[in-house]
Write a protein that holds these residues in place. Structure first.
Motif, mmCIF file in Angstrom:
data_model
loop_
_atom_site.group_PDB
_atom_site.id
_atom_site.type_symbol
_atom_site.label_atom_id
_atom_site.label_comp_id
_atom_site.label_asym_id
_atom_site.label_seq_id
_atom_site.Cartn_x
_atom_site.Cartn_y
_atom_site.Cartn_z
ATOM 1 N N LEU A 12 40.126 41.259 39.052
ATOM 2 C CA LEU A 12 41.158 42.208 39.451
ATOM 3 C C LEU A 12 40.784 42.857 40.777
ATOM 4 C CD1 LEU A 12 41.800 43.943 36.000
ATOM 5 C CD2 LEU A 12 42.906 41.902 36.950
ATOM 6 N N VAL A 13 41.684 43.695 41.272
ATOM 7 C CA VAL A 13 41.416 44.465 42.484
ATOM 8 C C VAL A 13 41.743 45.928 42.213
ATOM 9 C CG1 VAL A 13 41.865 42.547 44.071
ATOM 10 C CG2 VAL A 13 43.732 44.092 43.420
ATOM 11 N N VAL A 14 41.107 46.802 42.963
ATOM 12 C CA VAL A 14 41.427 48.218 42.886
ATOM 13 C C VAL A 14 42.701 48.443 43.699
ATOM 14 C CG1 VAL A 14 40.672 50.571 43.373
ATOM 15 C CG2 VAL A 14 38.999 48.837 42.659
ATOM 16 N N ARG A 15 43.817 48.645 43.003
ATOM 17 C CA ARG A 15 45.074 48.889 43.714
ATOM 18 C C ARG A 15 45.056 50.262 44.385
ATOM 19 N NH1 ARG A 15 50.771 48.204 40.688
ATOM 20 N NH2 ARG A 15 50.226 46.006 40.975
ATOM 21 N N LYS A 16 44.471 51.243 43.686
ATOM 22 C CA LYS A 16 44.419 52.590 44.245
ATOM 23 C C LYS A 16 43.270 53.353 43.613
ATOM 24 C CE LYS A 16 47.269 56.703 45.076
ATOM 25 N NZ LYS A 16 48.582 57.359 44.834
ATOM 26 N N ARG A 17 42.577 54.109 44.431
ATOM 27 C CA ARG A 17 41.532 55.005 43.942
ATOM 28 C C ARG A 17 41.907 56.432 44.312
ATOM 29 N NH1 ARG A 17 35.006 55.189 45.186
ATOM 30 N NH2 ARG A 17 34.906 57.465 45.306
ATOM 31 N N GLU A 26 39.694 58.186 39.632
ATOM 32 C CA GLU A 26 40.576 57.302 38.868
ATOM 33 C C GLU A 26 40.739 56.000 39.631
ATOM 34 O OE1 GLU A 26 44.735 57.761 36.573
ATOM 35 O OE2 GLU A 26 44.926 57.746 38.761
ATOM 36 N N LEU A 27 40.551 54.883 38.924
ATOM 37 C CA LEU A 27 40.778 53.558 39.483
ATOM 38 C C LEU A 27 41.999 52.951 38.824
ATOM 39 C CD1 LEU A 27 37.170 52.002 39.461
ATOM 40 C CD2 LEU A 27 38.275 53.332 41.280
ATOM 41 N N VAL A 28 42.921 52.475 39.627
ATOM 42 C CA VAL A 28 44.068 51.717 39.133
ATOM 43 C C VAL A 28 43.794 50.259 39.446
ATOM 44 C CG1 VAL A 28 46.552 51.363 39.256
ATOM 45 C CG2 VAL A 28 45.609 53.662 39.559
ATOM 46 N N GLY A 94 41.546 48.039 47.298
ATOM 47 C CA GLY A 94 41.430 46.634 47.658
ATOM 48 C C GLY A 94 40.156 45.965 47.211
ATOM 49 N N SER A 95 39.175 46.712 46.683
ATOM 50 C CA SER A 95 37.907 46.110 46.253
ATOM 51 C C SER A 95 38.131 45.181 45.060
ATOM 52 C CB SER A 95 36.896 47.176 45.853
ATOM 53 O OG SER A 95 36.493 47.949 46.944
ATOM 54 N N PRO A 96 37.507 43.998 45.066
ATOM 55 C CA PRO A 96 37.584 43.128 43.892
ATOM 56 C C PRO A 96 36.624 43.612 42.816
ATOM 57 C CG PRO A 96 36.198 42.104 45.562
ATOM 58 C CD PRO A 96 36.730 43.392 46.168
#
Length: 320
Positions: A12-17, A26-28, A94-96
């Motif tokens: 997955l990727v971090v859509r928003k932090r 919070e990580l989405v 954006g981080s994987p």
């Protein structure tokens, strides 16, 4: 329990932090290609596989109906062993990130009433439970404590949504949670859900000793203190799927003995807290040393956490 049956591993990727508090992010998480993620229920958590040898478990704290994302809230631990520090310092938009799960060792069981107790970051699994209890029409209240009001993630969101059903107790303003009053009266129609630091969990266990068996439901992310026990004995483990029999000497876990015999087993925490290595017991009596199974599950002896638990008999038979 068999909580691992439907687990998957996803990139997955971090859509928003987002910073929920100065110490909680919070990580989405979402699929880079879009689409639905596996379904989950309140109480579930996932493993973040941050790098080789660094795997950490975090509760899902969003809406189970929001199928395209998973939401986590991660506290920067003051004495981090590397997990929370990696999340806070390395993961940005954006981080994987590789994720395994979901797994639910803390399910919300049906009840007419709930008493929720949260301490600090222990609020994370409670947030979706509250929404589910509200949707089901159950009567509930939350007692939520933290060091300061500013440090308490989701506090404003919960009070705005649910009003006086939520009781906030910042320690610097009101002192520690008054569990003596909160859990004073046992009720057969009420389940108590508690998550937070170990002293809070131990206090809840003490206050609920007079309640009906099974009324208190806890989730631990650190292992409970192991009781002093007699010297460990050597025992054998028969593996029904692989057709092997292995010897487990003192000082070695069943997990390590099985691995050395060439049998691959999925595991994570190696502390008896995450449930990844839960294994069916075909025959024999386990000596449970985990921090997950309740007293009824321990007495049944149908599964065991092979990373920490041993045998209370000369030979165990496991479905491995």
């Amino acid at each position: 329990m068999n909580a691992t049956a439907q687990e998957t591993e996803l990139d997955l990727v971090v859509r928003k932090r987002t910073a929920l508090t100065p110490e909680v992010a919070e990580l989405v998480l979402a699929s880079a290609a879009g689409g639905e993620l596996p379904a989950w229920e309140p109480g579930s958590h996932v493993d973040l596989i941050l790098r080789e040898g660094l795997v950490r478990q975090y509760s899902l704290c969003g809406d189970p109906g929001e199928r395209d994302v998973w939401r986590l809230a991660v506290l920067r631990e003051r004495e981090s062993r590397g997990g929370s520090r990696h999340v806070h310092d390395e993961l940005t938009d954006g981080s994987p990130v590789r994720v395994r799960g979901p797994r639910n060792n803390f399910p919300l069981l049906p009840a007419a009433r709930y008493r929720f107790v949260a301490g600090g970051i222990g609020i994370t699994p409670i947030v979706p439970m509250i929404a589910a209890a509200e949707k089901a029409g159950a009567r509930w209240q939350l007692l939520y404590g933290g060091r300061t009001r500013r440090s308490m993630a989701f506090a404003e969101q919960l009070t705005q949504a649910y009003g006086d059903k939520v009781i906030l107790c910042p320690e610097d303003e009101l002192g520690r949670l008054d569990l003596d009053s909160w859990l004073a009266e046992p009720r057969d129609d009420t389940l108590v859900y508690c998550c937070g630091p170990e002293p809070l969990l131990l206090a809840a266990e003490a206050r609920c000793a007079a309640w009906r068996a099974g009324s208190l439901r806890l989730e631990r992310f650190v292992p409970r203190a192991a009781p002093a026990s007699a010297e460990e004995a050597t025992f054998e483990v028969e593996l029904t799927v692989s057709g092997l029999t292995v010897t487990v000497p003192p000082g070695k876990s069943v997990l390590k003995a099985v691995e050395e015999a060439g049998v691959r087993v999925r595991y994570s925490c190696e502390q008896g807290t995450c449930g990844t290595c839960e294994t069916e017991v075909v025959a024999g009596t386990p000596e449970h040393r985990d921090s997950l199974l309740d007293e009824e599950e321990r007495a049944e002896g149908k599964t065991m956490m092979i990373c920490v638990s041993r045998a209370a008999c000369p030979r165990l038979v496991l479905a491995l």
